[in-house]
Write a protein that holds these residues in place. Structure first.
Motif, PDB file in Angstrom:
ATOM      1  N   HIS A 288       0.828  -1.223   0.000  1.00  0.00           N
ATOM      2  CA  HIS A 288       0.000   0.000   0.000  1.00  0.00           C
ATOM      3  C   HIS A 288       0.854   1.262   0.000  1.00  0.00           C
ATOM      4  O   HIS A 288       1.967   1.267   0.511  1.00  0.00           O
ATOM      5  CB  HIS A 288      -0.915  -0.002   1.232  1.00  0.00           C
ATOM      6  N   ARG A 289       0.288   2.344  -0.544  1.00  0.00           N
ATOM      7  CA  ARG A 289       1.101   3.549  -0.787  1.00  0.00           C
ATOM      8  C   ARG A 289       1.622   4.197   0.498  1.00  0.00           C
ATOM      9  O   ARG A 289       2.748   4.684   0.540  1.00  0.00           O
ATOM     10  CB  ARG A 289       0.309   4.580  -1.598  1.00  0.00           C
ATOM     11  N   ASP A 290       0.795   4.187   1.571  1.00  0.00           N
ATOM     12  CA  ASP A 290       1.241   4.901   2.774  1.00  0.00           C
ATOM     13  C   ASP A 290       2.604   4.394   3.239  1.00  0.00           C
ATOM     14  O   ASP A 290       3.526   5.161   3.489  1.00  0.00           O
ATOM     15  CB  ASP A 290       0.212   4.726   3.905  1.00  0.00           C
ATOM     16  N   ALA A 291       2.723   3.065   3.318  1.00  0.00           N
ATOM     17  CA  ALA A 291       3.992   2.479   3.778  1.00  0.00           C
ATOM     18  C   ALA A 291       5.107   2.844   2.805  1.00  0.00           C
ATOM     19  O   ALA A 291       6.228   3.165   3.220  1.00  0.00           O
ATOM     20  CB  ALA A 291       3.863   0.966   3.879  1.00  0.00           C
ATOM     21  N   ALA A 292       4.803   2.845   1.516  1.00  0.00           N
ATOM     22  CA  ALA A 292       5.842   3.145   0.517  1.00  0.00           C
ATOM     23  C   ALA A 292       6.347   4.576   0.694  1.00  0.00           C
ATOM     24  O   ALA A 292       7.553   4.817   0.742  1.00  0.00           O
ATOM     25  CB  ALA A 292       5.284   2.949  -0.893  1.00  0.00           C
ATOM     26  N   PHE A 293       5.407   5.529   0.840  1.00  0.00           N
ATOM     27  CA  PHE A 293       5.826   6.939   1.017  1.00  0.00           C
ATOM     28  C   PHE A 293       6.684   7.097   2.272  1.00  0.00           C
ATOM     29  O   PHE A 293       7.777   7.664   2.246  1.00  0.00           O
ATOM     30  CB  PHE A 293       4.593   7.852   1.155  1.00  0.00           C
ATOM     31  N   VAL A 294       6.152   6.592   3.397  1.00  0.00           N
ATOM     32  CA  VAL A 294       6.834   6.806   4.689  1.00  0.00           C
ATOM     33  C   VAL A 294       8.210   6.137   4.689  1.00  0.00           C
ATOM     34  O   VAL A 294       9.213   6.717   5.091  1.00  0.00           O
ATOM     35  CB  VAL A 294       5.955   6.255   5.839  1.00  0.00           C
ATOM     36  N   ALA A 295       8.265   4.918   4.172  1.00  0.00           N
ATOM     37  CA  ALA A 295       9.522   4.159   4.200  1.00  0.00           C
ATOM     38  C   ALA A 295      10.582   4.825   3.329  1.00  0.00           C
ATOM     39  O   ALA A 295      11.760   4.911   3.698  1.00  0.00           O
ATOM     40  CB  ALA A 295       9.268   2.734   3.723  1.00  0.00           C
ATOM     41  N   CYS A 296      10.156   5.313   2.175  1.00  0.00           N
ATOM     42  CA  CYS A 296      11.118   5.936   1.258  1.00  0.00           C
ATOM     43  C   CYS A 296      11.673   7.213   1.881  1.00  0.00           C
ATOM     44  O   CYS A 296      12.889   7.457   1.847  1.00  0.00           O
ATOM     45  CB  CYS A 296      10.422   6.245  -0.066  1.00  0.00           C
ATOM     46  N   HIS A 297      10.788   7.986   2.499  1.00  0.00           N
ATOM     47  CA  HIS A 297      11.222   9.231   3.151  1.00  0.00           C
ATOM     48  C   HIS A 297      12.190   8.912   4.296  1.00  0.00           C
ATOM     49  O   HIS A 297      13.253   9.521   4.430  1.00  0.00           O
ATOM     50  CB  HIS A 297       9.988   9.966   3.696  1.00  0.00           C
ATOM     51  N   TYR A 298      11.841   7.891   5.081  1.00  0.00           N
ATOM     52  CA  TYR A 298      12.697   7.482   6.211  1.00  0.00           C
ATOM     53  C   TYR A 298      14.088   7.080   5.701  1.00  0.00           C
ATOM     54  O   TYR A 298      15.102   7.498   6.239  1.00  0.00           O
ATOM     55  CB  TYR A 298      12.037   6.311   6.938  1.00  0.00           C
ATOM     56  N   ALA A 299      14.117   6.331   4.613  1.00  0.00           N
ATOM     57  CA  ALA A 299      15.393   5.801   4.121  1.00  0.00           C
ATOM     58  C   ALA A 299      16.323   6.924   3.656  1.00  0.00           C
ATOM     59  O   ALA A 299      17.507   6.931   3.994  1.00  0.00           O
ATOM     60  CB  ALA A 299      15.144   4.815   2.976  1.00  0.00           C
ATOM     61  N   ILE A 300      15.820   7.887   2.915  1.00  0.00           N
ATOM     62  CA  ILE A 300      16.709   8.963   2.444  1.00  0.00           C
ATOM     63  C   ILE A 300      17.147   9.834   3.611  1.00  0.00           C
ATOM     64  O   ILE A 300      18.313  10.247   3.690  1.00  0.00           O
ATOM     65  CB  ILE A 300      16.080   9.810   1.309  1.00  0.00           C
TER      66      ILE A 300
END
Lengths: 127, 80
Positions: free
Chosen positions: A100-112
């Motif tokens: 799902h998109r929410d996890a994708a957005f949050v995880a990508c932001h966290y990683a960078i």
């Protein structure tokens, strides 16, 4: 699944995104870092990225593993380029694949954000 | 004991090379090494901070260093 790489060759946006696509994933979030023409009011001609490669790879893997633990994501790719880059070139790509998109957005932001804090890579302006 | 300290980023300019060889007392902690480096290379004090990596991981101040460890000075990073 993780895909971690440091290279002095140009990064390939499309293949990075394609790697993250998967039948289990309903959302792919990609962060593409690009060299800006100016930082802090100074004109940028080129940047040189230096790395302590063995440790940088370890730290990038740690971030990827942490993301898989913390967020409901299936895949995370972190690629970083080193050497001399011109304005418009791509030093970093992070792609996350999740159901799902929410996890994708949050995880990508966290990683960078984490990469910018701990991965031993340094940029030098207009060398 | 004799140590080789790897340097990256601005630390390379401060050391005048990508590594520096120095002598420290045997039971040397990461914190003591940091202080020793700051005395020997005062310009390190101009950095907001710098960390010490031992064998590719960020070391805690109390960690003891041994001669065969790979040690690096890590100035503030700027990747991404």
């Amino acid at each position: 699944m993780t895909n971690i790489q440091i290279t002095d060759q140009p990064l390939n946006m499309l293949s990075c995104i394609e790697w993250a696509m998967d039948p289990k994933c309903g959302g792919i979030d990609a962060f593409i870092g690009t060299v800006r023409e100016n930082t802090k009011g100074k004109k940028v001609l080129r940047l040189e990225f230096e790395t302590y490669e063995s440790m940088a790879l370890d730290e990038m893997k740690k971030i990827a593993e942490e993301v898989l633990q913390k967020f409901e994501v299936y895949k995370i790719l972190i690629h970083h380029r080193t050497g001399v880059l011109q304005v418009g070139d791509i030093p970093v790509i992070i792609v996350v694949g999740a159901a799902h998109r929410d996890a994708a957005f949050v995880a990508c932001h966290y990683a960078i954000d984490e990469l910018k804090k701990s991965v031993p890579i340094w940029k030098k302006e207009n060398i | 004991m004799k140590l080789t300290i790897l340097a990256f980023g601005i630390a390379k300019e401060i050391f005048g090379g990508s590594s520096v060889r120095l002598e420290v007392n045997d039971a040397c902690s990461v914190h003591e090494l940091q202080k020793f480096l700051q005395e020997k290379f005062p310009r390190l004090n101009e950095l907001s901070s710098f960390l010490i990596a031992v064998n590719n991981h960020y070391a805690l101040p109390g960690e003891l260093i041994s001669e065969k460890d790979e040690i690096a000075v890590i100035p503030p990073v700027s990747g991404g």
